[in-house]
Design a protein around this motif. Structure first.
Motif, mmCIF file in Angstrom:
data_model
loop_
_atom_site.group_PDB
_atom_site.id
_atom_site.type_symbol
_atom_site.label_atom_id
_atom_site.label_comp_id
_atom_site.label_asym_id
_atom_site.label_seq_id
_atom_site.Cartn_x
_atom_site.Cartn_y
_atom_site.Cartn_z
ATOM 1 N N PHE A 63 0.836 -1.202 0.000
ATOM 2 C CA PHE A 63 0.000 0.000 0.000
ATOM 3 C C PHE A 63 0.874 1.256 0.000
ATOM 4 O O PHE A 63 0.649 2.184 -0.781
ATOM 5 C CB PHE A 63 -0.936 -0.003 1.212
ATOM 6 N N ASN A 64 1.867 1.278 0.902
ATOM 7 C CA ASN A 64 2.741 2.449 1.006
ATOM 8 C C ASN A 64 3.563 2.671 -0.261
ATOM 9 O O ASN A 64 3.894 3.802 -0.604
ATOM 10 C CB ASN A 64 3.669 2.320 2.205
ATOM 11 N N TRP A 65 3.884 1.595 -0.951
ATOM 12 C CA TRP A 65 4.713 1.681 -2.150
ATOM 13 C C TRP A 65 3.882 2.059 -3.382
ATOM 14 O O TRP A 65 4.266 2.929 -4.152
ATOM 15 C CB TRP A 65 5.419 0.357 -2.356
ATOM 16 N N LEU A 66 2.706 1.400 -3.528
ATOM 17 C CA LEU A 66 1.957 1.536 -4.773
ATOM 18 C C LEU A 66 0.769 2.500 -4.706
ATOM 19 O O LEU A 66 0.428 3.120 -5.711
ATOM 20 C CB LEU A 66 1.449 0.156 -5.218
ATOM 21 N N VAL A 67 0.127 2.613 -3.557
ATOM 22 C CA VAL A 67 -1.110 3.384 -3.471
ATOM 23 C C VAL A 67 -0.910 4.745 -2.801
ATOM 24 O O VAL A 67 -1.393 5.764 -3.305
ATOM 25 C CB VAL A 67 -2.199 2.569 -2.721
ATOM 26 N N LEU A 68 -0.216 4.765 -1.666
ATOM 27 C CA LEU A 68 -0.077 6.002 -0.890
ATOM 28 C C LEU A 68 0.456 7.182 -1.698
ATOM 29 O O LEU A 68 -0.091 8.286 -1.597
ATOM 30 C CB LEU A 68 0.784 5.747 0.354
ATOM 31 N N PRO A 69 1.481 6.995 -2.520
ATOM 32 C CA PRO A 69 1.963 8.150 -3.302
ATOM 33 C C PRO A 69 0.903 8.712 -4.250
ATOM 34 O O PRO A 69 0.869 9.911 -4.493
ATOM 35 C CB PRO A 69 3.144 7.583 -4.098
ATOM 36 N N ARG A 70 0.025 7.861 -4.753
ATOM 37 C CA ARG A 70 -1.031 8.328 -5.658
ATOM 38 C C ARG A 70 -2.146 9.036 -4.894
ATOM 39 O O ARG A 70 -2.803 9.915 -5.423
ATOM 40 C CB ARG A 70 -1.580 7.161 -6.464
ATOM 41 N N LEU A 72 -1.745 10.623 -1.699
ATOM 42 C CA LEU A 72 -1.281 11.816 -0.990
ATOM 43 C C LEU A 72 -0.234 12.614 -1.743
ATOM 44 O O LEU A 72 0.109 13.712 -1.320
ATOM 45 C CB LEU A 72 -0.709 11.424 0.376
ATOM 46 N N GLY A 73 0.319 12.058 -2.798
ATOM 47 C CA GLY A 73 1.419 12.743 -3.457
ATOM 48 C C GLY A 73 2.584 12.834 -2.486
ATOM 49 O O GLY A 73 2.959 11.858 -1.876
ATOM 50 N N HIS A 74 3.085 14.015 -2.303
ATOM 51 C CA HIS A 74 4.206 14.205 -1.386
ATOM 52 C C HIS A 74 3.816 15.067 -0.197
ATOM 53 O O HIS A 74 4.629 15.791 0.358
ATOM 54 C CB HIS A 74 5.404 14.803 -2.135
ATOM 55 N N ARG A 75 2.568 14.961 0.226
ATOM 56 C CA ARG A 75 2.096 15.783 1.345
ATOM 57 C C ARG A 75 2.730 15.388 2.678
ATOM 58 O O ARG A 75 2.728 16.170 3.602
ATOM 59 C CB ARG A 75 0.579 15.724 1.463
ATOM 60 N N LEU A 76 3.247 14.168 2.784
ATOM 61 C CA LEU A 76 3.895 13.760 4.032
ATOM 62 C C LEU A 76 5.415 13.813 3.927
ATOM 63 O O LEU A 76 6.117 13.337 4.794
ATOM 64 C CB LEU A 76 3.452 12.349 4.440
ATOM 65 N N THR A 77 5.922 14.403 2.862
ATOM 66 C CA THR A 77 7.357 14.542 2.690
ATOM 67 C C THR A 77 7.875 15.619 3.641
ATOM 68 O O THR A 77 7.254 16.654 3.813
ATOM 69 C CB THR A 77 7.698 14.919 1.236
ATOM 70 N N SER A 78 9.023 15.353 4.204
ATOM 71 C CA SER A 78 9.627 16.319 5.119
ATOM 72 C C SER A 78 10.229 17.487 4.350
ATOM 73 O O SER A 78 10.752 17.308 3.245
ATOM 74 C CB SER A 78 10.718 15.643 5.950
ATOM 75 N N ALA A 79 10.164 18.651 4.944
ATOM 76 C CA ALA A 79 10.795 19.836 4.354
ATOM 77 C C ALA A 79 12.280 19.888 4.705
ATOM 78 O O ALA A 79 13.006 20.739 4.207
ATOM 79 C CB ALA A 79 10.097 21.100 4.850
ATOM 80 N N ARG A 80 12.729 18.954 5.592
ATOM 81 C CA ARG A 80 14.140 18.936 5.967
ATOM 82 C C ARG A 80 14.978 18.450 4.797
ATOM 83 O O ARG A 80 14.610 17.504 4.112
ATOM 84 C CB ARG A 80 14.374 18.012 7.163
#
Length: 195
Positions: A63-70, A72-80
């Protein structure tokens, strides 16, 4: 003690302490909340066979590999800077390893508590209030490391106790296994996280 990206004051001087601390990078609080929240899935362990729990971890990875990016996109990506999204893939794989290696609900739950709550606490505390850099890794702090240890012990113990009190498969032998595995479940991740 995943608090990389903070700017600890190596000498512990130069700033007065504030309960408000430094602001977290954009999206970081949300990422850590999701990280800790995933630990709540450990509450299901006493109601699953170890094979079912392992299948759930594999499903979470997929799920995290194939579905989550589609979704949420990169909304949980760190700004660090220098922080990647690999943790979202590694997290279910670590849980899978715990399930396959230990199979006792309370031991898996303890390790999962270390992963979920320890890392989240270290990141938040280290970034907001960390001032004293670790001598072997100046991007991480003693404050983050202490938060990791406290939150790991509390989260791991709470989830392990839940598993024991709700039909965990290991019985009291699992408690002995937790104690004998303490270096692997807590000290090794602390050492690796501090590197």
């Amino acid at each position: 003690a995943r608090d990389a990206g903070c700017s600890p004051d190596p000498a512990g001087e130069g700033q007065r302490f504030s309960w408000r601390g430094r602001p977290l990078p954009a999206g970081e609080a949300r990422r850590k909340l999701v990280h800790a929240g995933m630990g709540l899935f450990a509450l299901a362990l006493p109601f699953l066979t170890w094979q079912q729990a392992a299948l759930c971890a594999v499903a979470a990875f997929l799920f995290n590999w194939l579905v989550l990016p589609r979704l949420l996109g990169h909304r949980l990506t760190s700004a660090r800077s220098g922080v990647s999204d690999q943790g979202v893939l590694l997290y279910p794989l670590v849980v899978l390893a715990l399930i396959v290696l230990y199979r006792y609900d309370e031991v898996v739950a303890f390790g999962w508590g270390v992963l979920a709550f320890g890392d989240a606490a270290a990141g938040i505390v280290g970034q907001k209030w960390g001032r004293h850099a670790l001598p072997w890794n100046p991007g991480k702090t003693w404050e983050g490391l202490v938060a990791f240890c406290v939150a790991s012990a509390a989260g791991g113990t709470a989830l392990s106790t839940w598993a024991l009190n709700h039909g965990g498969r290991g019985g009291h032998g699992g408690v002995a296994l937790i104690l004998s595995s303490f270096p692997l479940l807590v000290l090794a991740p602390v050492a690796l996280a501090a590197l």
